[in-house]
Design an enzyme around this catalytic site. Structure first.
Site, PDB file in Angstrom:
ATOM      1  N   ASP A  37       0.858  -1.188   0.000  1.00 26.38           N
ATOM      2  CA  ASP A  37       0.000   0.000   0.000  1.00 26.38           C
ATOM      3  C   ASP A  37       0.890   1.231   0.000  1.00 26.38           C
ATOM      4  O   ASP A  37       1.656   1.450   0.945  1.00 26.38           O
ATOM      5  CB  ASP A  37      -0.900  -0.029   1.247  1.00 26.38           C
ATOM      6  CG  ASP A  37      -1.926   1.088   1.269  1.00 26.38           C
ATOM      7  OD1 ASP A  37      -1.950   1.899   0.327  1.00 26.38           O
ATOM      8  OD2 ASP A  37      -2.708   1.138   2.239  1.00 26.38           O
ATOM      9  N   HIS A  95     -12.127   5.821   2.248  1.00 30.99           N
ATOM     10  CA  HIS A  95     -12.177   7.216   2.694  1.00 30.99           C
ATOM     11  C   HIS A  95     -12.173   8.175   1.505  1.00 30.99           C
ATOM     12  O   HIS A  95     -11.744   7.827   0.405  1.00 30.99           O
ATOM     13  CB  HIS A  95     -10.959   7.517   3.582  1.00 30.99           C
ATOM     14  CG  HIS A  95      -9.654   7.051   2.981  1.00 30.99           C
ATOM     15  ND1 HIS A  95      -8.891   7.836   2.155  1.00 30.99           N
ATOM     16  CD2 HIS A  95      -9.003   5.850   3.079  1.00 30.99           C
ATOM     17  CE1 HIS A  95      -7.813   7.154   1.769  1.00 30.99           C
ATOM     18  NE2 HIS A  95      -7.859   5.937   2.319  1.00 30.99           N
ATOM     19  N   GLU A 133      -7.158  -1.752  -3.157  1.00 33.50           N
ATOM     20  CA  GLU A 133      -7.632  -0.367  -3.038  1.00 33.50           C
ATOM     21  C   GLU A 133      -7.484   0.363  -4.366  1.00 33.50           C
ATOM     22  O   GLU A 133      -6.487   0.197  -5.075  1.00 33.50           O
ATOM     23  CB  GLU A 133      -6.820   0.359  -1.965  1.00 33.50           C
ATOM     24  CG  GLU A 133      -7.186   1.831  -1.784  1.00 33.50           C
ATOM     25  CD  GLU A 133      -6.355   2.503  -0.699  1.00 33.50           C
ATOM     26  OE1 GLU A 133      -6.776   3.548  -0.189  1.00 33.50           O
ATOM     27  OE2 GLU A 133      -5.262   1.969  -0.361  1.00 33.50           O
TER      28      GLU A 133
END
Length: 456
Positions: free
Chosen positions: A229, A309, A437
């Site tokens: 990430d 988010h 993601e």
């Protein structure tokens, strides 16, 4: 004067005449010369020369009109002279290994590849043909082009990292190679361009926020499930994207479930969509999968206290949280917002807690002036403001900019609420977690999945 007319006709029609030698070809002119004035003879010669040029330029004659007009440039053997030059081929820029060439050299016009476009739901499809919305979208070209550049950096870096992330590599070497490539490709320039989020390379039951600190000798193993990430940014436009690597095919069902859940979450998102509805779509897909490990079948669970988010300028967590289970907030997504949909699946409890040594930190975006008593804390805060601003950083980054003996000062900043520590987030030991993601932008007409690539 019949003799004169006949001689002139011979001069003007050389193509119809019988083949002659060079000396014989001159004889008609010589014969007619006695009956012509000098000016008439000169005009006749010019007409004859023009006729010969036209004849030579005919197909099959071996010459062209250009050759006839410029005989000096013609060369023997059919080679082209100075009249024709071969055009040089343009050199194709190829990325190095590891990547070091800035992505701007691959796109000299400054226009970067678009992400994957997806339409909104039926009640928002009118936006695609609305002239006002289309005009508004055109006005955002420069801003979104920066985000696309960040996404291209992310794609090129992760493509290379997949080739070296193999069992036996030290985690610190993997992270430093990845981060060095990002800095080179994005042409790191302080807060104007660089890394937006430290490289998370969490293993197995650790779901997020782990990166090796100085001196850590952890080595990647065959049975590890690693979440990579990291983020890139230009002028505060952040691309946050993550994927999971495994080497033992036993874990393939876990990776497939989480990737499918992320895809479902992105598909469900859009303008005026409630965040809780996105979470419900993610959970439905995630928990429809199972995995068999050591003869035991496990339902793959969403990690319910982790979420996606919104993303703001220089603010990776922009204020809105996107749950990955049903029952979350009913707040709606809005036009012009960036979002990161990230999903986490687990073979454990599906709930994480803070554990292990902290490596990730980030300045509190909303903090005002807080008086500090320790001079070293003030000095460290000034260095953080100058180098990272409100972007996340890790201890290795502090080491890299030359900070030493900063642990007490960093603790003081955390205790004062100026810096937020982000410790590793762990499920129960012995479990395995995975993450995917994507970052997307809600255009006035459609949504664009900016971080989409050939790999995921």
């Amino acid at each position: 004067m019949p003799d004169l007319a006949e001689a002139t006709a011979q001069l003007l029609t050389p193509a119809d005449a019988e083949p002659q030698t060079k000396n014989e070809a001159a004889s008609p002119t010589s014969q007619a010369a006695d009956g012509l004035s000098k000016s008439q003879l000169k005009k006749a010669k010019k007409r004859a020369a023009a006729a010969r040029q036209e004849t030579d330029a005919l197909p099959g004659s071996g010459t062209t009109a250009a050759d006839a007009a410029n005989p000096v440039t013609k060369t023997t053997g059919g080679d082209v002279g100075t009249a024709k030059k071969k055009k040089g081929k343009k050199k194709v820029v190829q990325q190095t290994e590891p990547p070091t060439i800035p992505v701007k050299h691959f796109f000299p016009d400054g226009v970067y590849p678009q992400g994957e476009w997806q339409p909104y739901k039926n009640d928002q499809r009118w936006r695609e043909t609305n002239e006002e919305k289309r005009a508004l979208e055109r006005s955002q070209v420069d801003m979104i082009n920066e985000a696309r550049q960040c996404a291209e950096v992310h794609r090129q870096v992760r493509k290379y990292i997949r080739t070296i992330a193999k069992p036996g590599i030290k985690m610190v070497d993997l992270c430093e190679t990845l981060e060095g490539s990002v800095r080179a490709l994005i042409e790191e320039n302080g807060l104007a361009a660089g890394i937006a989020f430290p490289t998370g390379c969490s293993l197995n039951h650790v779901a997020a926020h782990w990166t090796p600190n100085a001196g850590d000798q952890t080595v990647l193993q065959y049975d590890d499930v690693m979440k990579l990430d990291f983020g890139t940014q230009i002028n505060g436009r952040i691309i946050d994207s993550a994927f999971t690597l495994n080497f033992n095919p036993e874990f393939d069902p876990l990776i497939a479930a989480v990737q499918a859940a992320t895809t479902a979450g992105v598909a469900a998102a859009g303008i005026d969509v409630r965040l809780c509805d996105v979470g419900e779509a993610i959970q439905e897909v995630m928990e429809s999968h199972e995995i068999e490990l050591d003869g035991n079948t496990h339902q793959i669970k969403c990690i319910r206290n982790l979420c996606g988010h919104s993303i703001g300028s220089y603010r990776i967590h922009g204020g809105k949280s996107v749950p990955i289970v049903k029952g979350g907030e009913a707040t709606k997504m809005e036009e012009g917002e960036f979002f990161a949909i990230e999903t986490f699946g687990s073979t454990g409890k599906g709930y994480v807690r803070e554990d292990m040594e902290c490596s990730h930190y980030m300045k509190n975006f909303d903090v005002g002036h807080v008086p500090l008593r320790l001079p070293r804390a003030k000095q460290l805060l000034a260095s953080i403001d100058r180098n990272f601003g409100t972007l996340a950083f890790c201890k290795r980054y502090l080491d890299r900019i030359g900070e030493t003996k900063y642990h007490m000062a960093l603790k003081n900043l955390c205790d004062a609420g100026i810096i937020d520590p982000c410790p590793p987030l762990c499920d129960i030991k012995g479990s395995y977690t995975a993450q995917f993601e994507h970052t997307f932008y809600l255009h006035p007409t459609r949504k664009e999945v900016l971080s989409k690539g050939e790999d995921y």
